[in-house]
Scaffold this motif. Structure first.
Motif, short mmCIF file in Angstrom:
data_model
loop_
_atom_site.label_atom_id
_atom_site.label_comp_id
_atom_site.label_asym_id
_atom_site.label_seq_id
_atom_site.Cartn_x
_atom_site.Cartn_y
_atom_site.Cartn_z
N GLY A 131 0.79 -1.22 0.00
CA GLY A 131 0.00 0.00 0.00
C GLY A 131 0.82 1.27 0.00
N GLY A 132 2.02 1.22 0.56
CA GLY A 132 2.82 2.43 0.67
C GLY A 132 3.18 3.04 -0.67
N GLN A 133 3.39 2.20 -1.68
CA GLN A 133 3.81 2.72 -2.99
C GLN A 133 2.65 3.33 -3.76
N GLU A 134 1.47 3.34 -3.13
CA GLU A 134 0.31 3.99 -3.74
C GLU A 134 0.06 5.37 -3.14
N THR A 135 0.92 5.81 -2.22
CA THR A 135 0.71 7.11 -1.57
C THR A 135 1.25 8.27 -2.40
N ALA A 136 1.91 7.98 -3.50
CA ALA A 136 2.38 8.99 -4.45
C ALA A 136 2.66 8.24 -5.75
N LEU A 137 2.98 8.97 -6.81
CA LEU A 137 3.37 8.34 -8.07
C LEU A 137 4.88 8.41 -8.17
N LYS A 191 -4.67 2.36 1.54
CA LYS A 191 -4.82 1.37 2.61
C LYS A 191 -3.52 0.61 2.79
N ILE A 192 -3.04 0.54 4.03
CA ILE A 192 -1.81 -0.16 4.36
C ILE A 192 -2.15 -1.48 5.05
N THR A 193 -1.72 -2.57 4.46
CA THR A 193 -1.91 -3.90 5.05
C THR A 193 -0.55 -4.53 5.29
N ILE A 194 -0.36 -5.09 6.48
CA ILE A 194 0.94 -5.66 6.88
C ILE A 194 0.71 -7.03 7.48
N GLU A 195 1.58 -7.97 7.16
CA GLU A 195 1.49 -9.32 7.73
C GLU A 195 2.86 -9.78 8.23
N ALA A 196 2.90 -10.18 9.50
CA ALA A 196 4.11 -10.77 10.08
C ALA A 196 4.03 -12.29 9.92
N LEU A 197 5.09 -12.88 9.40
CA LEU A 197 5.14 -14.32 9.13
C LEU A 197 5.77 -15.07 10.31
N PRO A 198 5.64 -16.39 10.33
CA PRO A 198 6.26 -17.17 11.41
C PRO A 198 7.76 -16.96 11.47
N PRO A 199 8.36 -17.04 12.65
CA PRO A 199 9.80 -16.80 12.78
C PRO A 199 10.63 -17.85 12.07
N ILE A 200 11.77 -17.40 11.57
CA ILE A 200 12.74 -18.27 10.91
C ILE A 200 13.97 -18.33 11.79
N ARG A 201 14.29 -19.52 12.26
CA ARG A 201 15.53 -19.74 13.03
C ARG A 201 16.51 -20.40 12.09
N LEU A 202 17.48 -19.63 11.65
CA LEU A 202 18.32 -20.02 10.53
C LEU A 202 19.03 -21.34 10.76
N ARG A 203 19.60 -21.55 11.94
CA ARG A 203 20.35 -22.78 12.17
C ARG A 203 19.43 -23.99 12.29
N ASP A 204 18.21 -23.78 12.74
CA ASP A 204 17.25 -24.89 12.78
C ASP A 204 16.83 -25.31 11.38
N GLU A 205 16.74 -24.33 10.47
CA GLU A 205 16.24 -24.64 9.12
C GLU A 205 17.34 -24.96 8.12
N PHE A 206 18.55 -24.40 8.34
CA PHE A 206 19.60 -24.56 7.33
C PHE A 206 20.88 -25.20 7.88
N ARG A 251 -8.50 -4.34 -4.63
CA ARG A 251 -9.37 -4.10 -5.79
C ARG A 251 -8.81 -2.99 -6.67
N LEU A 252 -8.48 -1.85 -6.06
CA LEU A 252 -8.00 -0.70 -6.81
C LEU A 252 -6.87 -0.03 -6.04
N PRO A 253 -5.93 0.63 -6.75
CA PRO A 253 -4.90 1.40 -6.04
C PRO A 253 -5.54 2.46 -5.16
N VAL A 254 -4.88 2.76 -4.05
CA VAL A 254 -5.30 3.74 -3.06
C VAL A 254 -6.52 3.26 -2.30
#
Length: 319
Positions: A217-223, A270-285, A314-317
């Protein structure tokens, strides 16, 4: 007022294709450079130089929980009425201890998604929990924005990030920096960290989880028309002030806005934000994670989520 932001622990697993068009606005950047390299260019250099001189040294103790508590009601009005802020997945953030919140961000120097997320985090976890946001020096030096330091905003640097993590804080970083926040509007549906992987090394060094934070949404606050990378090089801002971009946008109240040094009046996107599940790098990689592999994984997760958020709009802004 807090009801405008939903704090849910649910994260999205199914994702849709980004419907944002791939059209390109063809511009002759050389013409823009020539027109700005004279007196306007000197003005931009002077503005940037003055701004950099105003940057204070970082002090984590400037964060003021009492000030944040008193400011929340008014700021929630801004978030609720102007940006219609919605923040999801705050329950995915560990309830205590240091954590690295890694976000994409949009909307120019005064990025509205930072404001919306900071308010949501403070309301959800309480203002007493240490929470710092890393920002470009120019943001902290803008006239009238000294109050951001009382919210926990500090200059973006590895030293400041390490200091904040050692204090046990949650730290919000934007690896894409000015490269991402000033990307053209038609690239608003893209997570673009420009290959910067320092956040992964930081998380590994301090053994803290990474929580991706995806916003739209932030990139719709100006052109936003151009990052102005060639213009920045021509004027020497990349060498003098660490400014790799000198963005060009159409924004209120300036019309043509070069550099965004004084900010702008954002459109009520409209600003929509989503926090994803944590990534523990050594556990996953594994015990010695491959940084390139981890980077690709984080970018892929964030891009899939951003695509899904874009599919809801649906539409910008309007959103």
């Amino acid at each position: 007022m807090i009801d405008a932001v939903s704090a849910t622990a649910t994260s999205r697993n199914g994702h849709s294709t980004n419907p944002v068009g791939d059209g390109r606005l063809q511009r002759d950047e050389r013409t823009v450079i020539q027109s700005l390299a004279g007196l306007p260019g000197r003005f931009a250099r002077g503005l940037a130089d003055q701004a950099m001189q105003r940057v204070p040294p970082a002090d984590l103790d400037e964060r003021d929980p009492d000030y944040i508590r008193e400011a929340l009601p008014g700021m929630w009005l801004l978030s609720s009425l102007w940006f219609r802020g919605e923040v999801r997945g705050l329950g995915n953030i560990p309830e205590e201890g240091p954590v690295l919140l890694v976000g994409n961000h949009s909307g120019g120097n005064l990025s509205p998604d930072t404001t919306v997320f900071t308010l949501a985090f403070s309301a959800y976890f309480g203002v007493e929990r240490r929470f710092y946001q890393l920002a470009h020096n120019l943001v902290l030096s803008m006239p009238g924005l000294g109050f951001l330091r009382r919210f926990g905003t500090v200059a973006a640097s590895p030293a400041n990030a390490e200091k904040a993590l050692r204090s046990g804080a949650a730290v919000l970083v934007y690896p894409g920096g000015d490269h991402e926040v000033h990307r053209p509007s038609w690239q608003g549906g893209r997570v673009d960290f420009a290959g910067r992987k320092g956040f992964l090394r930081l998380a590994l060094e301090h053994d803290v989880p990474i929580v991706p934070v995806v916003s739209i949404g932030g990139q719709e606050t100006a052109l936003f028309l151009s990052r102005g990378e060639s213009l920045s090089k021509l004027l020497g801002l990349d060498r003098m002030l660490r400014l790799k971009v000198l963005p060009i946008s159409l924004a209120l109240p300036w019309g043509v806005n070069v550099g965004d040094f004084l900010g702008h009046l954002p459109l009520p996107a409209k600003i929509t934000i989503e926090a994803l599940p944590p990534i523990r790098l050594r556990d996953e990689f594994g015990p010695e994670p491959d940084v390139d592999e981890a980077y690709d994984h984080v970018i892929r997760m964030m891009q899939e989520t951003l695509d899904a958020l874009a599919a809801e709009r649906r539409l910008p802004v309007i959103g």
